[in-house]
Design a protein around this motif. Structure first.
Motif, PDB file in Angstrom:
ATOM      1  N   SER B 228       0.919  -1.127  -0.126  1.00 56.00           N
ATOM      2  CA  SER B 228      -0.081  -0.030  -0.011  1.00 56.00           C
ATOM      3  C   SER B 228       0.559   1.257  -0.120  1.00 56.00           C
ATOM      4  CB  SER B 228      -0.904  -0.076   1.162  1.00 56.00           C
ATOM      5  OG  SER B 228      -0.123   0.379   2.236  1.00 56.00           O
ATOM      6  N   LYS B 229       2.088   1.141   0.688  1.00 55.14           N
ATOM      7  CA  LYS B 229       2.931   2.231   0.704  1.00 55.14           C
ATOM      8  C   LYS B 229       3.594   2.542  -0.755  1.00 55.14           C
ATOM      9  CE  LYS B 229       3.196   3.607   5.006  1.00 55.14           C
ATOM     10  NZ  LYS B 229       2.519   4.989   5.292  1.00 55.14           N
ATOM     11  N   ILE B 230       3.796   1.566  -1.475  1.00 55.29           N
ATOM     12  CA  ILE B 230       4.323   1.616  -2.803  1.00 55.29           C
ATOM     13  C   ILE B 230       3.399   2.197  -3.844  1.00 55.29           C
ATOM     14  CG2 ILE B 230       5.171   0.280  -4.831  1.00 55.29           C
ATOM     15  CD1 ILE B 230       6.300  -1.658  -2.842  1.00 55.29           C
ATOM     16  N   ASN B 231       1.877   1.648  -3.467  1.00 53.98           N
ATOM     17  CA  ASN B 231       1.019   2.245  -4.430  1.00 53.98           C
ATOM     18  C   ASN B 231       0.573   3.905  -4.065  1.00 53.98           C
ATOM     19  OD1 ASN B 231       0.480   0.056  -5.968  1.00 53.98           O
ATOM     20  ND2 ASN B 231      -1.155  -0.954  -4.607  1.00 53.98           N
ATOM     21  N   ALA B 232       0.968   4.117  -2.693  1.00 53.25           N
ATOM     22  CA  ALA B 232       0.640   5.673  -2.337  1.00 53.25           C
ATOM     23  C   ALA B 232       1.737   6.428  -3.082  1.00 53.25           C
ATOM     24  CB  ALA B 232       0.691   5.659  -0.873  1.00 53.25           C
ATOM     25  N   ARG B 233       2.886   5.804  -3.161  1.00 53.87           N
ATOM     26  CA  ARG B 233       3.822   6.391  -3.717  1.00 53.87           C
ATOM     27  C   ARG B 233       3.481   6.587  -5.122  1.00 53.87           C
ATOM     28  NH1 ARG B 233       8.788   8.750  -3.888  1.00 53.87           N
ATOM     29  NH2 ARG B 233      10.165   8.036  -5.430  1.00 53.87           N
ATOM     30  N   ALA B 234       3.235   5.675  -5.887  1.00 52.42           N
ATOM     31  CA  ALA B 234       2.827   5.460  -7.307  1.00 52.42           C
ATOM     32  C   ALA B 234       1.874   6.678  -7.598  1.00 52.42           C
ATOM     33  CB  ALA B 234       2.418   4.349  -7.725  1.00 52.42           C
ATOM     34  N   ASN B 235       0.841   6.783  -6.711  1.00 56.05           N
ATOM     35  CA  ASN B 235      -0.231   7.514  -6.682  1.00 56.05           C
ATOM     36  C   ASN B 235       0.371   9.046  -6.679  1.00 56.05           C
ATOM     37  OD1 ASN B 235      -2.368   6.040  -7.248  1.00 56.05           O
ATOM     38  ND2 ASN B 235      -2.835   5.715  -5.012  1.00 56.05           N
ATOM     39  N   ALA B 236       1.267   9.133  -5.861  1.00 51.47           N
ATOM     40  CA  ALA B 236       1.682  10.699  -5.651  1.00 51.47           C
ATOM     41  C   ALA B 236       2.568  11.011  -6.926  1.00 51.47           C
ATOM     42  CB  ALA B 236       2.663  10.553  -4.531  1.00 51.47           C
ATOM     43  N   LEU B 237       3.393   9.979  -7.332  1.00 52.12           N
ATOM     44  CA  LEU B 237       4.081  10.310  -8.480  1.00 52.12           C
ATOM     45  C   LEU B 237       3.285  10.662  -9.660  1.00 52.12           C
ATOM     46  CD1 LEU B 237       6.951   7.885  -8.611  1.00 52.12           C
ATOM     47  CD2 LEU B 237       7.144  10.343  -9.111  1.00 52.12           C
ATOM     48  N   GLN B 238       1.980   9.921  -9.771  1.00 50.68           N
ATOM     49  CA  GLN B 238       1.062  10.080 -10.977  1.00 50.68           C
ATOM     50  C   GLN B 238       0.447  11.519 -10.664  1.00 50.68           C
ATOM     51  OE1 GLN B 238      -2.379   7.683 -10.920  1.00 50.68           O
ATOM     52  NE2 GLN B 238      -2.768   7.900 -13.002  1.00 50.68           N
ATOM     53  N   GLU B 239       0.255  12.064  -9.404  1.00 55.07           N
ATOM     54  CA  GLU B 239      -0.367  13.366  -9.336  1.00 55.07           C
ATOM     55  C   GLU B 239       0.684  14.359  -9.795  1.00 55.07           C
ATOM     56  OE1 GLU B 239      -1.998  13.900  -5.406  1.00 55.07           O
ATOM     57  OE2 GLU B 239      -3.416  12.207  -5.716  1.00 55.07           O
ATOM     58  N   SER B 240       1.890  14.195  -9.477  1.00 50.72           N
ATOM     59  CA  SER B 240       2.942  15.334  -9.601  1.00 50.72           C
ATOM     60  C   SER B 240       3.334  14.897 -11.117  1.00 50.72           C
ATOM     61  CB  SER B 240       3.897  15.227  -8.740  1.00 50.72           C
ATOM     62  OG  SER B 240       4.424  14.149  -8.710  1.00 50.72           O
ATOM     63  N   THR B 241       3.418  14.042 -11.765  1.00 52.21           N
ATOM     64  CA  THR B 241       4.040  13.996 -13.078  1.00 52.21           C
ATOM     65  C   THR B 241       2.916  13.842 -14.363  1.00 52.21           C
ATOM     66  OG1 THR B 241       4.872  11.756 -12.778  1.00 52.21           O
ATOM     67  CG2 THR B 241       6.239  13.560 -12.183  1.00 52.21           C
ATOM     68  N   GLY B 242       1.885  13.016 -13.861  1.00 45.95           N
ATOM     69  CA  GLY B 242       0.912  12.585 -14.749  1.00 45.95           C
ATOM     70  C   GLY B 242       1.482  10.823 -15.023  1.00 45.95           C
ATOM     71  N   ASP B 243       2.501  10.575 -14.996  1.00 43.65           N
ATOM     72  CA  ASP B 243       2.793   9.310 -15.344  1.00 43.65           C
ATOM     73  C   ASP B 243       3.072   8.381 -14.179  1.00 43.65           C
ATOM     74  OD1 ASP B 243       3.150   8.694 -18.094  1.00 43.65           O
ATOM     75  OD2 ASP B 243       5.120   9.954 -18.057  1.00 43.65           O
ATOM     76  N   ARG B 244       2.271   7.318 -14.367  1.00 44.09           N
ATOM     77  CA  ARG B 244       2.314   6.344 -13.180  1.00 44.09           C
ATOM     78  C   ARG B 244       3.402   5.040 -13.417  1.00 44.09           C
ATOM     79  NH1 ARG B 244      -1.584   4.780  -9.729  1.00 44.09           N
ATOM     80  NH2 ARG B 244      -1.325   2.757  -8.676  1.00 44.09           N
ATOM     81  N   PRO B 245       4.461   5.166 -12.400  1.00 53.07           N
ATOM     82  CA  PRO B 245       5.544   4.214 -12.777  1.00 53.07           C
ATOM     83  C   PRO B 245       4.825   2.580 -12.461  1.00 53.07           C
ATOM     84  CG  PRO B 245       5.435   5.039 -10.533  1.00 53.07           C
ATOM     85  CD  PRO B 245       4.457   5.763 -11.090  1.00 53.07           C
ATOM     86  N   ARG B 246       5.963   1.755 -13.440  1.00 49.35           N
ATOM     87  CA  ARG B 246       5.443   0.363 -13.179  1.00 49.35           C
ATOM     88  C   ARG B 246       5.704  -0.022 -11.872  1.00 49.35           C
ATOM     89  NH1 ARG B 246       4.115  -2.200 -17.397  1.00 49.35           N
ATOM     90  NH2 ARG B 246       4.496  -1.336 -19.447  1.00 49.35           N
ATOM     91  N   THR B 247       4.733  -0.600 -11.268  1.00 47.23           N
ATOM     92  CA  THR B 247       4.966  -1.253  -9.926  1.00 47.23           C
ATOM     93  C   THR B 247       4.793  -2.594  -9.493  1.00 47.23           C
ATOM     94  OG1 THR B 247       2.749  -0.541  -9.394  1.00 47.23           O
ATOM     95  CG2 THR B 247       4.340   1.082  -8.949  1.00 47.23           C
ATOM     96  N   TRP B 248       4.273  -3.367 -10.822  1.00 49.81           N
ATOM     97  CA  TRP B 248       3.977  -4.681 -10.703  1.00 49.81           C
ATOM     98  C   TRP B 248       5.120  -5.435  -9.748  1.00 49.81           C
ATOM     99  CZ3 TRP B 248       6.631  -8.523 -13.085  1.00 49.81           C
ATOM    100  CH2 TRP B 248       7.169  -8.317 -13.950  1.00 49.81           C
ATOM    101  N   HIS B 249       6.569  -5.416 -10.311  1.00 52.16           N
ATOM    102  CA  HIS B 249       7.338  -6.102  -9.800  1.00 52.16           C
ATOM    103  C   HIS B 249       7.471  -5.966  -8.084  1.00 52.16           C
ATOM    104  CE1 HIS B 249       9.139  -2.725 -11.825  1.00 52.16           C
ATOM    105  NE2 HIS B 249      10.018  -2.538 -10.746  1.00 52.16           N
TER     106      HIS B 249
END
Lengths: 263, 422
Positions: B228-249
């Protein structure tokens, strides 16, 4: 039916038609099973044109504009939107849909999302806009349609007219170059029709290319630069609004006009 | 000019109890309540009198007497010397086991079948229709018995696995034995086991929980927390840059690494079933009765869930899909962002009642000799002690409690996905 859309003068300074072609439809045909809905449609729309499509129900006017962003598939002929040909290629469809906005008769807002979320959903997930920027854009357009104070409500809490204005704002958030309207005022009370038409007129004043299926002949007279009359899947007649209303050529158009303007 | 004043105060008359809308409903309710209390009181006194005439005072003392019968399928230790309460407890756990297993598989199957039934592929959608019509139009008892019969009649006996050229072989790289006495699957074993933690000491309701299992669950929860921490970080990144990083691995690692470490530290290995003499030893033995009941309940309920899922998706107007498409959303995003969140609110209420139905239908277990609550408390215990009223009332109370717990949990979930209207 009101003959006048709004009782204010319209600023025509930016309502200019350029030579650039926005949409080109040639020899387009469509069938629903054995039923021939659209027959040999040829239509060129230039950037900045405001076209009203009129005609009796079942004449194929909605189907025509729904073909332009591939909500309906055409079976023969070509449609080129902003230089991109509409084929079954997903990439082309995505490109065209991101440039063409659409408003529906029944608004089709997403009822589980707030007004603001409705407006930011596509920019965030399709355009990959940062959320903060998407919210700023959404608030800008919500202010433009005069409902920024409703941003955190849900669609079910708004009146029909407000919902349609949100739907317009939602489309605008994707920064489209062309807007399609599919009977945007048909599901509204007379009072609300005016507020939605006002919004559409403002959009026209800014030079948006618009294709509008509507029965609001007042709007057609005041805003459109071309009126297209369709019957039985064919374009029967097209002309400038003045000529179209005062001097219709075909018998079918005369009959239609006498019926909708007669009372 | 006239002025409106309050209407003249009417004095209360007895006839107003019936004809005045203000009092009418209250009158009817009071009468109904009195009638109900009288009926209920009469039932209780009548029962008590009749029991007294038979010389059977209502009593729950039998619960602490030795049961004197064996139960082959059990999740906790039990022998025939244990009390009737212990037997009932074994039954409750067996009911819960088959209900939980059934609800999970029925949901998975039901969602798949429901979505496939909407498929544009003619063959697939027709096959799913046939499935749904076949399973929901035959009583579930018949499915239970049929599946039991198939398991017993068609599967090889353990002795078929014997000899140099056996008639039957074990499946899945010699790890699973499918026989007519049940299925033997590998069991998890821990060489550095932490042992068990016991509850309720020597009481009839005592039970153990494996500390190994708890450690594994703790690692899993830790993994989910990291995720959930990783996904929260991915969400934050998506909010600031628009791109969602690949997180599945990273997500995968967050789950696999902690649980893997714990399993390694505990010396996790599998105990495989082996043929010894005339039967298989080792591994976990899943009895035919459990498998038949589980399969039949899942397949039967899945047919209903499939229809609910299909109805839920169809209930969302086509306009929603069109609006999403017009905005440029691809079909998978449309499904996950627009359709499913709305379909859930249509799906969940009938889904609750199907979970409840499955749980209650599990009482048909007795038909294949699976000893659930009905089989123990309301079956053998009732026959041996003759305490019909007490056992049935207790059984009803337990089923009621289980059902209410399920609806409470599901209603809580339903409220969290509900739509806001004006």
């Amino acid at each position: 039916m009101s003959d006048l859309a709004v009782d204010r003068s319209i600023d025509r300074s930016k309502m200019t038609v350029s030579d650039e072609v926005a949409i080109e439809i040639s020899n387009m045909n469509k069938w629903y099973g054995a039923f021939h809905v659209l027959r040999d449609i040829n239509l060129t729309v230039n950037q900045g044109e405001r076209i009203v499509i009129a005609g009796p129900s079942g004449s194929g006017k909605s189907t025509l504009i729904r073909c332009i962003n591939r909500l309906e598939e055409h079976q023969a002929g070509r449609i080129i939107v902003d230089g991109t040909e509409l084929t079954s290629d997903l990439k082309n469809i995505d490109k065209i849909r991101s440039e063409v906005g659409m408003c529906f008769q029944h608004f089709n807002l997403f009822p589980h999302l707030t007004i603001l979320e409705n407006c930011t959903l596509a920019p965030i997930w399709v355009r990959k806009t940062p959320r903060k920027e998407a919210i700023e854009t959404a608030m800008h357009f919500l202010e433009k349609v005069k409902i920024p104070d409703q941003a955190n409500k849900y669609p079910g809490q708004l009146s029909g007219g407000q919902q349609q204005r949100v739907a317009i704002a939602r489309s605008l958030c994707m920064k489209p170059r062309i807007m399609l309207f599919d009977e945007p005022t048909s599901a509204l009370d007379p009072e609300m029709i005016k507020e939605v038409l006002d919004t559409m007129i403002e959009l026209a004043e800014e030079g948006m290319t618009m294709l509008c299926v509507t029965h609001e002949m007042g709007f057609a007279r005041q805003v459109a630069n071309r009126v297209i009359f369709m019957d039985q899947g064919q374009i029967v007649e097209q002309n400038e609004p003045e000529e179209f209303f005062n001097n219709p050529k075909s018998e079918r158009t005369k009959l239609f006009l006498s019926q909708i303007l007669g009372h | 000019m006239t002025t409106l004043t309050d209407p003249p105060k009417e004095s209360f008359r007895l006839s107003m109890l019936i004809y005045d809308t203000r009092y009418r409903s209250m009158t009817i309710q009071v009468i109904a309540m009195i009638g109900f209390l009288v009926l209920f009181g009469w039932l209780i006194s009548n029962t008590a009198q009749n029991l007294q005439a038979l010389g059977k005072e209502p009593s729950f003392r039998f619960l602490s007497e030795p049961a004197g019968y064996d139960i082959n399928q059990r999740l906790i230790d039990y022998n025939s010397q244990a009390t009737h309460l212990r037997a009932a407890f074994v039954g409750i756990l067996n009911t819960l086991l088959v209900a939980v297993l059934g609800c999970i598989t029925a949901t998975v199957l039901g969602v798949i079948i429901g979505v496939l039934r909407l498929s544009k592929n003619w063959l697939v959608s027709r096959l799913m229709s046939v499935y749904v019509e076949m399973f929901r139009n035959v009583p579930v008892l018949l499915w239970i018995v049929l599946i039991m019969a198939i398991l017993i009649e068609t599967l090889p006996a353990p002795r078929a696995f014997r000899g140099a050229e056996p008639e039957a072989t074990m499946k899945l790289f010699d790890t699973v034995a499918v026989t007519n006495r049940g299925v033997y699957v590998p069991e998890p074993l821990f060489s550095n086991s932490l042992g068990n933690i016991s509850f309720f000491g020597e009481h009839s309701l005592r039970f153990d929980i494996s500390l190994d299992l708890l450690a594994f669950l703790a690692a899993l929860i830790l993994g989910l927390f990291i995720r959930s921490k990783i996904n929260a970080r991915a969400n934050a990144l998506q909010e600031s840059t628009g791109d969602r990083p690949r997180t599945w691995h990273l997500n995968l690692a967050a789950i696999v690494v902690p649980t893997g470490l714990v399993l390694f530290a505990l010396g996790f290995h599998l105990g495989y079933p082996e043929l010894k003499g005339f039967n298989f030893k080792g591994g976990t033995h899943m009895r035919n009765s459990l498998i038949a009941l589980w399969l039949a309940l899942s397949l039967y309920t899945a047919a209903f869930i499939a229809e609910i899922v299909r109805a839920g998706i169809l209930a969302i107007s086509k306009g929603q899909t069109e609006a999403a498409s017009a905005l440029g959303l691809r079909p998978n995003r449309t499904m996950s962002l627009v359709i499913l969140p709305q379909a859930l609110r249509v799906i969940i209420p009938p889904l609750i009642s199907n979970y409840l139905n499955l749980t209650k239908n599990s009482s048909l277990a007795i038909a294949v000799g699976y000893m659930d609550l009905t089989g123990t408390l309301m079956g053998v215990t009732m026959n041996q002690t003759g305490r019909e009223l007490e056992t049935v009332l207790t059984g009803m109370a337990i089923y009621l409690a289980i059902s209410l717990l399920i609806s409470m949990a599901m209603n809580w979930y339903n409220n969290s996905v509900k739509l806001v209207e004006r």
